[in-house]
Write an enzyme that holds these catalytic residues in place. Structure first.
Site, PDB file in Angstrom:
ATOM      1  N   CYS A 119       0.832  -1.209   0.000  1.00 51.33           N
ATOM      2  CA  CYS A 119       0.000   0.000   0.000  1.00 51.33           C
ATOM      3  C   CYS A 119       0.867   1.259   0.000  1.00 51.33           C
ATOM      4  O   CYS A 119       1.687   1.453   0.900  1.00 51.33           O
ATOM      5  CB  CYS A 119      -0.943   0.010   1.207  1.00 51.33           C
ATOM      6  SG  CYS A 119      -2.002   1.466   1.216  1.00 51.33           S
ATOM      7  N   GLY A 219      -3.078  -6.431 -13.593  1.00 53.01           N
ATOM      8  CA  GLY A 219      -3.419  -6.514 -15.025  1.00 53.01           C
ATOM      9  C   GLY A 219      -4.813  -6.062 -15.397  1.00 53.01           C
ATOM     10  O   GLY A 219      -5.277  -6.329 -16.514  1.00 53.01           O
TER      11      GLY A 219
HETATM   12  C1  FNR Z   1      -6.873  -1.439  -3.838  1.00 54.31           C
HETATM   13  N1  FNR Z   1      -5.678  -2.112  -3.601  1.00 54.31           N
HETATM   14  C2  FNR Z   1      -5.426  -2.617  -2.348  1.00 54.31           C
HETATM   15  N2  FNR Z   1      -4.310  -3.390  -2.151  1.00 54.31           N
HETATM   16  C3  FNR Z   1      -4.087  -3.967  -0.950  1.00 54.31           C
HETATM   17  O1  FNR Z   1      -3.105  -4.682  -0.795  1.00 54.31           O
HETATM   18  N3  FNR Z   1      -4.952  -3.753   0.091  1.00 54.31           N
HETATM   19  C4  FNR Z   1      -6.071  -2.989  -0.031  1.00 54.31           C
HETATM   20  O2  FNR Z   1      -6.856  -2.849   0.914  1.00 54.31           O
HETATM   21  C5  FNR Z   1      -6.307  -2.370  -1.285  1.00 54.31           C
HETATM   22  N4  FNR Z   1      -7.395  -1.552  -1.485  1.00 54.31           N
HETATM   23  C6  FNR Z   1      -7.730  -1.151  -2.755  1.00 54.31           C
HETATM   24  C7  FNR Z   1      -8.944  -0.490  -2.971  1.00 54.31           C
HETATM   25  C8  FNR Z   1      -9.327  -0.153  -4.245  1.00 54.31           C
HETATM   26  C9  FNR Z   1     -10.652   0.511  -4.473  1.00 54.31           C
HETATM   27  C10 FNR Z   1      -8.465  -0.453  -5.337  1.00 54.31           C
HETATM   28  C11 FNR Z   1      -8.853  -0.102  -6.756  1.00 54.31           C
HETATM   29  C12 FNR Z   1      -7.257  -1.076  -5.140  1.00 54.31           C
HETATM   30  C13 FNR Z   1      -4.790  -2.455  -4.706  1.00 54.31           C
HETATM   31  C14 FNR Z   1      -5.307  -3.714  -5.430  1.00 54.31           C
HETATM   32  O3  FNR Z   1      -5.399  -4.818  -4.559  1.00 54.31           O
HETATM   33  C15 FNR Z   1      -4.391  -4.085  -6.604  1.00 54.31           C
HETATM   34  O4  FNR Z   1      -3.112  -4.359  -6.136  1.00 54.31           O
HETATM   35  C16 FNR Z   1      -4.294  -2.983  -7.665  1.00 54.31           C
HETATM   36  O5  FNR Z   1      -5.535  -2.378  -7.910  1.00 54.31           O
HETATM   37  C17 FNR Z   1      -3.749  -3.554  -8.971  1.00 54.31           C
HETATM   38  O6  FNR Z   1      -4.554  -4.620  -9.434  1.00 54.31           O
HETATM   39  P1  FNR Z   1      -5.618  -4.440 -10.635  1.00 54.31           P
HETATM   40  O7  FNR Z   1      -6.571  -3.361 -10.222  1.00 54.31           O
HETATM   41  O8  FNR Z   1      -4.837  -4.029 -11.845  1.00 54.31           O
HETATM   42  O9  FNR Z   1      -6.278  -5.756 -10.794  1.00 54.31           O
END
Ligand code: FNR
Length: 442
Positions: A119, A219
């Site tokens: 994060c 992705g």
């Molecule tokens: C996230 N992401 C995220 N990652 C994590 O480790 N803990 C979390 O609580 C969150 N919260 C979160 C909320 C929202 C609304 C989004 C869009 C993203 C990041 C997420 O798990 C992921 O790593 C990234 O979004 C990249 O993956 P995608 O979106 O390309 O599939």
């Protein structure tokens, strides 16, 4: 890919899986359950910060058949048997003692535990959590080793990339050596945003360097349907695929049988939100993402809804809501939202936990309070009403502090880490003032 019942009943395995990524606000029980229904194999919860979890109380909710972790007026984590062998709880931590305590607390209610090491949010990083752990591998390693020594269920971590590919590989190998079951890799650095291209080559390099399953993540821009999941996995040379943004708007991507209409997904989600009685704000947030374009008249009507009855009316769920709502005893309904009923509840509870960051509000606060600080106001209040002076204490999260203040038999906590004890005290006091002296709209 879903091995369905056999793998769902047994110990969680991370190869050949389609996984719902952790997502704050979205990754609550209704959405996780929906994704499982549609074909996801594993569902990660939204990140929950360790200290918040440690303040929570575990209760078995017999009316909903769920296990609830709550702090006053807030549902932290709710889980149901439908996800018992598929749900991974993600925590934010920088403190192995606290992480181990959470693991102990929750072990029997989840299928696996994940540590967030990716994060990039200031709030996480300032507390030494999330992506900050990439810079403190000793701390990251200690957290995983300590949990591994006690926690019997599978353990994973989710990381982002370093600028240099070899550093990413080295970090992943160090984490692997702690005995974790798998590692999820988001193919972007801490500084990169979703608009940057996901680095599949780096995920591949990590997958080749470690022996545990690597879960490819990042992705979403190219994942629009079920077949794209496999394409992305192959592109990254990974064991499994984890998806966030694209399933946030279309969870039916997990369906081998094909995509569903928005109407269908909204109905399915709304029904589950009502069944699992999650806070209205979470339900609305979820529906909003499934809804897509809200600029239409119908979209605007939906956006204007302020509570469940309102929203259910818009989608024709008023009868279903009325029937479910009545059948759930008051005591088992949500601890949130029922603001009119919360007074009684407040008096019964002795801990109030909120996220208050003293720094950004301190200037405004100081002005509003005419140079007094929250602490001095509370002190005056205690003197005036012959209340015993407040007692302050701290929890250390790495190099930062979370403050708590005990006054009038209640403990008020701010979960936001501060660099100094002084600011942590003020933040906790703001929480206390909000409750003790409601005239303070801080
Ligand atoms: C996230 N992401 C995220 N990652 C994590 O480790 N803990 C979390 O609580 C969150 N919260 C979160 C909320 C929202 C609304 C989004 C869009 C993203 C990041 C997420 O798990 C992921 O790593 C990234 O979004 C990249 O993956 P995608 O979106 O390309 O599939």
């Amino acid at each position: 890919m879903a091995d369905t019942d056999a793998s769902r009943r047994g110990r969680l395995e991370y190869s050949g899986k389609h996984i719902l990524a952790p997502m704050v606000r979205m990754g609550t029980l209704p959405f996780r359950s929906l994704c499982l229904d549609y074909g996801a194999d594993i569902v990660y919860s939204e990140e929950i910060v360790d200290i918040k979890f440690l303040q929570s109380k575990r209760t078995v909710n017999t009316a909903l058949n769920t296990v609830d972790y709550t702090i006053p007026k807030e549902l932290i984590f709710r889980t149901h048997p439908c996800e018992h062998s598929s749900v991974v709880l993600q925590i934010g931590t920088s403190n192995s003692d606290q992480a181990v305590q959470v693991a102990r607390m929750v072990e029997n209610d989840i299928a696996g535990l994940d540590i967030n090491m990716g994060c990039p949010k200031d709030y996480s990083v300032r507390g030494g959590m999330g992506a900050a752990l990439l810079k403190t591998p000793d701390v990251a390693e200690d957290i995983l080793r300590r949990i591994r020594a006690e926690f019997k269920k599978p353990l994973t971590c989710k990381i982002r990339l370093f600028h240099n590919m070899q550093d990413s590989v080295n970090f992943a190998k160090r984490m692997e050596a702690t005995g974790i079951e798998a590692i999820a890799v988001h193919g972007r650095t801490k500084e990169e945003r979703p608009s940057h291209k996901n680095n599949s080559a780096a995920i591949r390099a990590i997958a080749q360097a470690v022996s545990i399953p690597v879960i490819a993540n990042g992705g979403s821009s190219d994942i629009r349907c079920y077949n794209d999941l496999e394409k992305f996995r192959l592109e990254c040379g990974a064991s499994s695929v984890m998806v966030a943004r694209s399933v946030q708007t279309n969870p039916s991507i997990f369906r081998r049988e094909g995509l569903l209409s928005r109407e269908q997904m909204i109905s399915d989600f709304l029904r589950k939100s009502i069944d699992f009685d999650i806070p209205f704000r979470n339900a609305k947030y979820g529906v909003q993402h499934l809804f897509g374009d809200t600029s239409t008249e119908f979209g605007q009507t939906f956006l204007a809804t302020r509570d469940y009855p309102d929203m259910c009316e818009v989608f024709g769920f008023e009868d279903y809501y009325a029937q479910k709502h009545v059948s759930t005893p008051e005591k088992d309904r949500l601890v949130v939202e029922k603001k009119s009923c919360s007074l009684k509840r407040d008096r019964e509870e002795d801990i109030v936990v909120e996220e208050v960051d003293y720094n950004p509000i301190s200037k405004k606060l100081k002005k509003a309070l005419n140079t007094f600080t929250p602490k001095s106001i509370l002190l005056e209040h205690c003197k005036k009403h012959s209340i015993a002076p407040a007692q302050y204490s701290f929890t250390s999260t790495g190099k930062t502090f979370c403050g708590s203040v005990l006054v009038m038999g209640k403990t008020f906590i701010s979960t936001v880490p501060h660099r100094t004890k002084k600011d942590a005290e003020q933040a906790a006091t703001v929480v206390a003032l909000r409750h003790i002296m409601p005239e303070f709209s801080l």
